[in-house]
Motif scaffolding. Structure first.
Motif, PDB file in Angstrom:
ATOM      1  N   ASP A   1      -9.404  10.809 -31.724  1.00  0.00           N
ATOM      2  CA  ASP A   1     -10.277  11.962 -31.935  1.00  0.00           C
ATOM      3  C   ASP A   1      -9.562  13.148 -31.331  1.00  0.00           C
ATOM      4  OD1 ASP A   1     -10.752  11.352 -29.188  1.00  0.00           O
ATOM      5  OD2 ASP A   1     -12.478  10.148 -29.775  1.00  0.00           O
TER       6      ASP A   1
ATOM      7  N   ARG B   1      -6.448  13.167 -34.049  1.00  0.00           N
ATOM      8  CA  ARG B   1      -6.806  12.677 -35.384  1.00  0.00           C
ATOM      9  C   ARG B   1      -6.121  13.503 -36.465  1.00  0.00           C
ATOM     10  NH1 ARG B   1     -11.516  10.218 -38.341  1.00  0.00           N
ATOM     11  NH2 ARG B   1     -11.223  10.964 -40.486  1.00  0.00           N
TER      12      ARG B   1
ATOM     13  N   LYS C   1      -8.230   4.279 -31.253  1.00  0.00           N
ATOM     14  CA  LYS C   1      -9.211   5.295 -31.615  1.00  0.00           C
ATOM     15  C   LYS C   1      -8.583   6.663 -31.441  1.00  0.00           C
ATOM     16  CE  LYS C   1     -13.980   6.734 -31.059  1.00  0.00           C
ATOM     17  NZ  LYS C   1     -15.310   6.428 -30.496  1.00  0.00           N
TER      18      LYS C   1
ATOM     19  N   GLU D   1      -3.279  12.075 -39.169  1.00  0.00           N
ATOM     20  CA  GLU D   1      -3.387  12.219 -40.623  1.00  0.00           C
ATOM     21  C   GLU D   1      -2.197  12.999 -41.185  1.00  0.00           C
ATOM     22  OE1 GLU D   1      -8.187  12.216 -41.461  1.00  0.00           O
ATOM     23  OE2 GLU D   1      -7.269  14.075 -40.749  1.00  0.00           O
TER      24      GLU D   1
ATOM     25  N   ASN E   1     -15.046   5.198 -37.983  1.00  0.00           N
ATOM     26  CA  ASN E   1     -15.182   5.378 -36.524  1.00  0.00           C
ATOM     27  C   ASN E   1     -13.895   5.863 -35.866  1.00  0.00           C
ATOM     28  OD1 ASN E   1     -17.857   4.425 -36.639  1.00  0.00           O
ATOM     29  ND2 ASN E   1     -17.151   2.307 -36.486  1.00  0.00           N
ATOM     30  N   ASN E   2     -13.082   6.582 -36.642  1.00  0.00           N
ATOM     31  CA  ASN E   2     -11.841   7.166 -36.112  1.00  0.00           C
ATOM     32  C   ASN E   2     -10.847   6.111 -35.619  1.00  0.00           C
ATOM     33  OD1 ASN E   2     -12.807   9.723 -36.627  1.00  0.00           O
ATOM     34  ND2 ASN E   2     -13.554  10.049 -34.536  1.00  0.00           N
TER      35      ASN E   2
ATOM     36  N   ILE F   1      -6.652   6.772 -41.367  1.00  0.00           N
ATOM     37  CA  ILE F   1      -7.777   6.715 -40.447  1.00  0.00           C
ATOM     38  C   ILE F   1      -8.904   5.909 -41.080  1.00  0.00           C
ATOM     39  CG2 ILE F   1      -9.344   8.033 -38.983  1.00  0.00           C
ATOM     40  CD1 ILE F   1      -6.399   8.587 -38.438  1.00  0.00           C
TER      41      ILE F   1
END
Length: 205
Positions: free
Chosen positions: A45, A14, A43, A18, A27-28, A24
């Motif tokens: 994370d 994540r 997704k 970014e 909920n990621n 983003i």
């Protein structure tokens, strides 16, 4: 600590997404950069996974695919961009285990030794049965193992004689002929030997 471990312990996927300009969502979730993604289907994370194209991996895999570079180059880029310090020694690849294949001669030698051992164990078992199960009276019904001993012992002596005194061709022919029977005979002999070790004398079949 090498660059791979240093990066994976310091930066999540994540954070790298970014850093490199991806937006983003809740909920990621993020639009997958690896396929034409109209709605956010990836997704991010600690790792990343796209439910659309199936792309999956850690932060190094993500940057590697994003920029089309090797994993080492990706790890070095992340470390540089995030200011991560690491041991600059080259990463040593784990040595691969070398599996040596057995030669045909080794395979045959093992088969011959096994065949001789099993037949020899069977022969000694027959000799024991001939004594242990011999009838005590003339009119007594002969035990099946005593009958088997009388029928098979001389034949086993002949076979073992080939292993000891025979030519190479004779031994090879014998191994081929009895090779398929050795496994089942080995199990049967082993079962009787274990049983007789426990009871002190053989039991009926």
């Amino acid at each position: 600590m090498n660059v791979f471990d240093a990066v994976k312990q310091s930066v999540t996927t994540r954070q790298s997404a970014e850093m490199y300009g991806l937006k983003i969502c809740r909920n990621n979730m993020v639009s997958c950069p690896f396929h034409n993604d109209r709605t956010p289907s990836m997704k991010v994370d600690n790792r990343f996974h796209c439910f659309g194209c199936g792309a999956d991996g850690d932060v190094i895999d993500f940057v590697s695919r994003l920029y089309g570079i090797s994993r080492l180059e990706a790890a070095q880029k992340i470390a540089s961009d995030f200011g991560i310090f690491y041991d600059n020694k080259p990463v040593k690849a784990k040595p691969k285990k070398v599996v040596r294949k057995k030669s045909n001669a080794q395979i045959y030698a093992e088969a011959e030794q096994r065949c001789f051992r099993v037949l020899s164990d069977y022969y000694h078992l027959l000799k024991k049965w001939e004594i242990d199960y011999a009838p005590n009276k003339e009119d007594e019904i002969w035990h099946p193992l005593f009958v088997e001993a009388l029928q098979e012992k001389s034949h086993l002596e002949y076979l073992l004689g080939i292993f000891v005194f025979g030519e190479i061709e004779e031994k090879a022919l014998l191994v081929m002929e009895y090779g398929k029977e050795v496994a089942s005979l080995e199990q049967r002999v082993s079962k009787f030997i274990c049983r007789e070790a426990e009871t002190g004398i053989g039991s009926s079949q």
